[in-house]
Design a protein around this motif. Structure first.
Motif, mmCIF file in Angstrom:
data_model
loop_
_atom_site.group_PDB
_atom_site.id
_atom_site.type_symbol
_atom_site.label_atom_id
_atom_site.label_comp_id
_atom_site.label_asym_id
_atom_site.label_seq_id
_atom_site.Cartn_x
_atom_site.Cartn_y
_atom_site.Cartn_z
ATOM 1 N N UNK A 128 0.836 -1.195 0.000
ATOM 2 C CA UNK A 128 0.000 0.000 0.000
ATOM 3 C C UNK A 128 0.873 1.248 0.000
ATOM 4 N N UNK A 129 1.951 1.243 0.774
ATOM 5 C CA UNK A 129 2.885 2.365 0.759
ATOM 6 C C UNK A 129 3.418 2.612 -0.651
ATOM 7 N N UNK A 130 3.779 1.513 -1.322
ATOM 8 C CA UNK A 130 4.307 1.616 -2.684
ATOM 9 C C UNK A 130 3.244 2.125 -3.645
ATOM 10 N N UNK A 131 2.026 1.605 -3.531
ATOM 11 C CA UNK A 131 0.932 2.028 -4.399
ATOM 12 C C UNK A 131 0.639 3.515 -4.232
ATOM 13 N N UNK A 134 4.133 6.869 -1.004
ATOM 14 C CA UNK A 134 4.352 7.680 0.189
ATOM 15 C C UNK A 134 5.610 7.237 0.922
ATOM 16 N N UNK A 135 6.331 8.177 1.521
ATOM 17 C CA UNK A 135 7.453 7.781 2.361
ATOM 18 C C UNK A 135 6.989 7.351 3.762
ATOM 19 N N UNK A 136 5.711 7.570 4.057
ATOM 20 C CA UNK A 136 5.170 7.197 5.370
ATOM 21 C C UNK A 136 5.135 5.682 5.510
ATOM 22 N N UNK A 137 5.312 5.225 6.729
ATOM 23 C CA UNK A 137 5.156 3.797 7.023
ATOM 24 C C UNK A 137 3.724 3.576 7.483
ATOM 25 N N UNK A 138 3.029 2.647 6.843
ATOM 26 C CA UNK A 138 1.628 2.373 7.150
ATOM 27 C C UNK A 138 1.536 0.973 7.759
#
Length: 195
Positions: A128-131, A134-138
């Motif tokens: 999901x982060x890649x999709x 985002x640099x955020x960690x989910x």
């Protein structure tokens, strides 16, 4: 040559050939590759972050700069008082509802029951982060390992326990899809309620 896959699911054993879309219950274009992990009932091994079962509940309202307005009494339309809630809720739950404390201790008996399915894994959603780019960690928590298959026993168990402590003999509820009803039935069975 087709590769064979064997999966063990909670309901039955499935044997099929990789690429056989019939096992999914629908037809998909052949250009989309089939992967056994896409079966909803198959067990998927994940690397989850280590977490512990909490010993306190966090009261979000204590950290809000602007507090939400109090709930209104349905008859008087005035802010509801704790004594207005006593015909419906045990005293300890009412205290929690009106508390401004940041943390509320979880009773040991409730923590013992939580131990049947908790701690629940905290899983990083890298795809999901890649999709999202985002640099955020989910992260997400998987709550499907509870007796009801959802997060709902997390609140049903303490509600049943607090009611039992106050001497309530029967609990009645409504339920939609059944997860809340099964959660409360499970919790009730632990604390001596008649079902």
């Amino acid at each position: 040559m087709a590769q064979s896959v064997y999966l063990s699911t909670p309901l039955k054993n499935i044997s099929f050939k990789v690429g056989d879309d019939r096992c999914l219950g629908f037809s998909s274009p052949k250009k989309i590759p089939f992967h056994p992990r896409l079966l909803p009932s198959s067990r998927v091994q994940t690397r989850a972050a280590a977490i512990e079962t909490p010993s306190q509940w966090y009261n979000l309202i204590s950290d809000l700069k602007i507090k939400p307005p109090p709930p209104l009494h349905p008859k008087t339309f005035e802010p509801i008082k704790p004594e207005d809630l006593s015909p419906l809720f045990p005293d300890e739950l009412i205290k929690q509802e009106v508390s401004n404390e940041r943390f509320i201790n979880i009773p040991d008996e409730v923590i013992d029951v939580y131990g049947l399915w908790r701690p629940t894994p905290l899983i990083r959603a890298k795809r999901l982060e890649k999709l999202l780019g985002t640099p955020a960690r989910i992260y997400y928590k998987y709550e499907g390992g509870s007796p009801a298959g959802s997060h709902k026993p997390n609140t049903a168990v303490p509600q049943a326990w607090y009611n039992a402590q106050q001497g309530v003999k029967n609990l009645v509820t409504e339920t939609g899809a059944g997860q809340w009803g099964s959660s409360l039935a499970f919790a009730s069975s632990l604390f001596g309620y008649e079902l």
